[in-house]
Scaffold this motif. Structure first.
Motif, PDB file in Angstrom:
ATOM      1  N   MET A   1       0.848  -1.190   0.000  1.00  0.00           N
ATOM      2  CA  MET A   1       0.000   0.000   0.000  1.00  0.00           C
ATOM      3  C   MET A   1       0.886   1.243   0.000  1.00  0.00           C
ATOM      4  SD  MET A   1      -2.848   1.159   2.827  1.00  0.00           S
ATOM      5  CE  MET A   1      -3.769  -0.341   2.556  1.00  0.00           C
ATOM      6  N   SER A   2       0.637   2.188  -0.893  1.00  0.00           N
ATOM      7  CA  SER A   2       1.436   3.397  -0.967  1.00  0.00           C
ATOM      8  C   SER A   2       1.127   4.315   0.188  1.00  0.00           C
ATOM      9  CB  SER A   2       1.172   4.110  -2.294  1.00  0.00           C
ATOM     10  OG  SER A   2      -0.179   4.524  -2.373  1.00  0.00           O
ATOM     11  N   ALA A   3       2.041   5.250   0.438  1.00  0.00           N
ATOM     12  CA  ALA A   3       1.903   6.124   1.597  1.00  0.00           C
ATOM     13  C   ALA A   3       0.678   7.002   1.505  1.00  0.00           C
ATOM     14  CB  ALA A   3       3.166   6.986   1.725  1.00  0.00           C
ATOM     15  N   ASP A   4       0.242   7.326   0.259  1.00  0.00           N
ATOM     16  CA  ASP A   4      -0.900   8.218   0.121  1.00  0.00           C
ATOM     17  C   ASP A   4      -2.202   7.465  -0.097  1.00  0.00           C
ATOM     18  OD1 ASP A   4      -0.260   7.252  -2.344  1.00  0.00           O
ATOM     19  OD2 ASP A   4      -0.354   9.184  -3.391  1.00  0.00           O
ATOM     20  N   SER A   5      -2.197   6.137   0.064  1.00  0.00           N
ATOM     21  CA  SER A   5      -3.418   5.348  -0.096  1.00  0.00           C
ATOM     22  C   SER A   5      -4.348   5.573   1.080  1.00  0.00           C
ATOM     23  CB  SER A   5      -3.082   3.861  -0.209  1.00  0.00           C
ATOM     24  OG  SER A   5      -2.304   3.603  -1.351  1.00  0.00           O
ATOM     25  N   ALA A   6      -5.658   5.518   0.810  1.00  0.00           N
ATOM     26  CA  ALA A   6      -6.634   5.657   1.879  1.00  0.00           C
ATOM     27  C   ALA A   6      -6.655   4.372   2.695  1.00  0.00           C
ATOM     28  CB  ALA A   6      -8.008   5.931   1.290  1.00  0.00           C
ATOM     29  N   PRO A   7      -6.904   4.483   4.003  1.00  0.00           N
ATOM     30  CA  PRO A   7      -6.976   3.265   4.824  1.00  0.00           C
ATOM     31  C   PRO A   7      -8.121   2.369   4.368  1.00  0.00           C
ATOM     32  CG  PRO A   7      -7.752   5.195   6.052  1.00  0.00           C
ATOM     33  CD  PRO A   7      -7.133   5.704   4.788  1.00  0.00           C
ATOM     34  N   THR A   8      -7.949   1.070   4.513  1.00  0.00           N
ATOM     35  CA  THR A   8      -8.945   0.110   4.074  1.00  0.00           C
ATOM     36  C   THR A   8      -9.482  -0.694   5.250  1.00  0.00           C
ATOM     37  OG1 THR A   8      -7.254  -1.564   3.646  1.00  0.00           O
ATOM     38  CG2 THR A   8      -7.853  -0.131   1.811  1.00  0.00           C
ATOM     39  N   THR A   9     -10.597  -1.375   5.015  1.00  0.00           N
ATOM     40  CA  THR A   9     -11.175  -2.262   6.011  1.00  0.00           C
ATOM     41  C   THR A   9     -10.466  -3.613   5.920  1.00  0.00           C
ATOM     42  OG1 THR A   9     -13.341  -1.198   5.849  1.00  0.00           O
ATOM     43  CG2 THR A   9     -13.279  -3.410   6.790  1.00  0.00           C
ATOM     44  N   ALA A  10      -9.928  -4.066   7.038  1.00  0.00           N
ATOM     45  CA  ALA A  10      -9.265  -5.369   7.079  1.00  0.00           C
ATOM     46  C   ALA A  10     -10.295  -6.424   7.472  1.00  0.00           C
ATOM     47  CB  ALA A  10      -8.108  -5.351   8.073  1.00  0.00           C
ATOM     48  N   ARG A  50      -3.238   3.240  11.816  1.00  0.00           N
ATOM     49  CA  ARG A  50      -4.393   4.088  11.506  1.00  0.00           C
ATOM     50  C   ARG A  50      -4.339   4.637  10.088  1.00  0.00           C
ATOM     51  NH1 ARG A  50      -5.630   7.978  16.568  1.00  0.00           N
ATOM     52  NH2 ARG A  50      -7.466   8.368  15.289  1.00  0.00           N
ATOM     53  N   SER A  51      -3.149   4.719   9.504  1.00  0.00           N
ATOM     54  CA  SER A  51      -3.049   5.190   8.125  1.00  0.00           C
ATOM     55  C   SER A  51      -3.351   4.083   7.122  1.00  0.00           C
ATOM     56  CB  SER A  51      -1.649   5.755   7.860  1.00  0.00           C
ATOM     57  OG  SER A  51      -0.666   4.727   7.944  1.00  0.00           O
ATOM     58  N   ARG A  52      -3.303   2.825   7.573  1.00  0.00           N
ATOM     59  CA  ARG A  52      -3.553   1.683   6.694  1.00  0.00           C
ATOM     60  C   ARG A  52      -4.931   1.067   6.891  1.00  0.00           C
ATOM     61  NH1 ARG A  52       1.115   0.084   9.085  1.00  0.00           N
ATOM     62  NH2 ARG A  52      -0.003  -1.634  10.067  1.00  0.00           N
ATOM     63  N   THR A  53      -5.429   1.096   8.132  1.00  0.00           N
ATOM     64  CA  THR A  53      -6.637   0.340   8.472  1.00  0.00           C
ATOM     65  C   THR A  53      -7.692   1.246   9.094  1.00  0.00           C
ATOM     66  OG1 THR A  53      -5.232  -1.591   8.920  1.00  0.00           O
ATOM     67  CG2 THR A  53      -7.504  -1.666   9.716  1.00  0.00           C
ATOM     68  N   SER A  54      -8.869   1.292   8.464  1.00  0.00           N
ATOM     69  CA  SER A  54      -9.975   2.074   9.020  1.00  0.00           C
ATOM     70  C   SER A  54     -10.754   1.273  10.039  1.00  0.00           C
ATOM     71  CB  SER A  54     -10.913   2.534   7.899  1.00  0.00           C
ATOM     72  OG  SER A  54     -11.387   1.411   7.153  1.00  0.00           O
ATOM     73  N   CYS A  55     -10.756  -0.055   9.879  1.00  0.00           N
ATOM     74  CA  CYS A  55     -11.500  -0.933  10.776  1.00  0.00           C
ATOM     75  C   CYS A  55     -11.076  -2.372  10.493  1.00  0.00           C
ATOM     76  CB  CYS A  55     -13.007  -0.769  10.548  1.00  0.00           C
ATOM     77  SG  CYS A  55     -14.061  -1.898  11.511  1.00  0.00           S
ATOM     78  N   LEU A  56     -11.112  -3.207  11.524  1.00  0.00           N
ATOM     79  CA  LEU A  56     -10.901  -4.647  11.348  1.00  0.00           C
ATOM     80  C   LEU A  56     -12.205  -5.363  11.663  1.00  0.00           C
ATOM     81  CD1 LEU A  56      -9.161  -7.259  11.044  1.00  0.00           C
ATOM     82  CD2 LEU A  56      -8.733  -7.098  13.510  1.00  0.00           C
ATOM     83  N   VAL A  57     -12.629  -6.243  10.761  1.00  0.00           N
ATOM     84  CA  VAL A  57     -13.792  -7.101  11.005  1.00  0.00           C
ATOM     85  C   VAL A  57     -13.268  -8.508  11.296  1.00  0.00           C
ATOM     86  CG1 VAL A  57     -15.904  -8.098  10.074  1.00  0.00           C
ATOM     87  CG2 VAL A  57     -15.269  -5.739   9.493  1.00  0.00           C
ATOM     88  N   VAL A  58     -13.638  -9.057  12.451  1.00  0.00           N
ATOM     89  CA  VAL A  58     -13.270 -10.419  12.824  1.00  0.00           C
ATOM     90  C   VAL A  58     -14.525 -11.275  12.750  1.00  0.00           C
ATOM     91  CG1 VAL A  58     -12.375 -11.920  14.639  1.00  0.00           C
ATOM     92  CG2 VAL A  58     -11.377  -9.648  14.300  1.00  0.00           C
TER      93      VAL A  58
END
Length: 215
Positions: A1-10, A50-58
């Protein structure tokens, strides 16, 4: 993931139910979600989380208390929200949505469940067995149950306001919906619910001197 990528849902799934649900959620978040393995949970909450992950779903095929406790500790340390989804017969449970610093933690949720469980010793024995053997547990699920659960989880993750610290239940026998708030434990060191001031406690108890009542 690039530095300017929006965080994603894991998305992290256990068992056939969890894997199926994660696949459905990934399709509902095109380009905005990534699937991770249980062994990657440290990476999810690592430096710069926090810059990579907006939320984790387990998503779980059955309860996994020790793993969820670990996830919750990492989530609070990183400041990243997470949502628990679990198939717990006779219900499908979506939640709580844990937002560090903004609501109750998983530990408070677990303790409240124990508090209201009239068969807590039996439940503890089953949970201990689950934690000891990752393959142990009931198998099989209905695809319709996964689709319903995925739709609710998608709605919560997409619009978390109003869902923090709440659990949505779906009765698998009749598909009846329920929604319950989680009440933080006073003095919890993780989610920061402070104990009530002594003068407030005295007022609630209707006494003037707490020391004389040995409270």
């Amino acid at each position: 993931m690039s530095a300017d990528s929006a965080p994603t849902t894991a998305l992290l799934g256990f068992g056939d139910f969890g894997t199926h649900l994660v696949d459905l959620l990934a399709a509902r978040f095109p380009g905005a979600a990534r699937t991770v393995a249980p062994s990657d949970v440290d990476e999810v909450f690592g430096a710069g989380a926090r810059s990579r992950t907006s939320c984790l779903v387990v998503a779980l095929w059955r309860p996994a208390p020790a793993f969820c406790e670990r996830v919750d500790g990492l989530a609070h340390a990183a400041g990243v929200p997470w949502l628990l989804v679990s198939d717990e017969h006779p219900a499908l449970l979506i939640g709580p949505y844990v937002a560090p610093g903004a609501g109750p933690c998983f530990r408070c949720y677990s303790d409240r469940r124990v508090q209201h469980d009239t068969h807590r010793e039996d439940t503890r024995a089953v949970y201990d067995a689950y934690d000891k053997d990752p393959e142990f547990g009931p198998s099989g699920h209905l695809p319709s149950h996964v689709r319903i659960t995925a739709a609710i989880a998608h709605g919560i993750v997409s619009r978390p306001a109003g869902h923090v610290g709440r659990v949505t239940g779906v009765d698998k026998r009749n598909l009846a919906l329920s929604r319950h708030p989680v009440v933080s434990r006073h003095g919890c060191h993780r989610c920061g619910a402070p104990p009530p001031p002594r003068d407030r406690l005295a007022s609630l108890l209707g006494v003037r001197d707490l020391e004389s009542t040995r409270v």
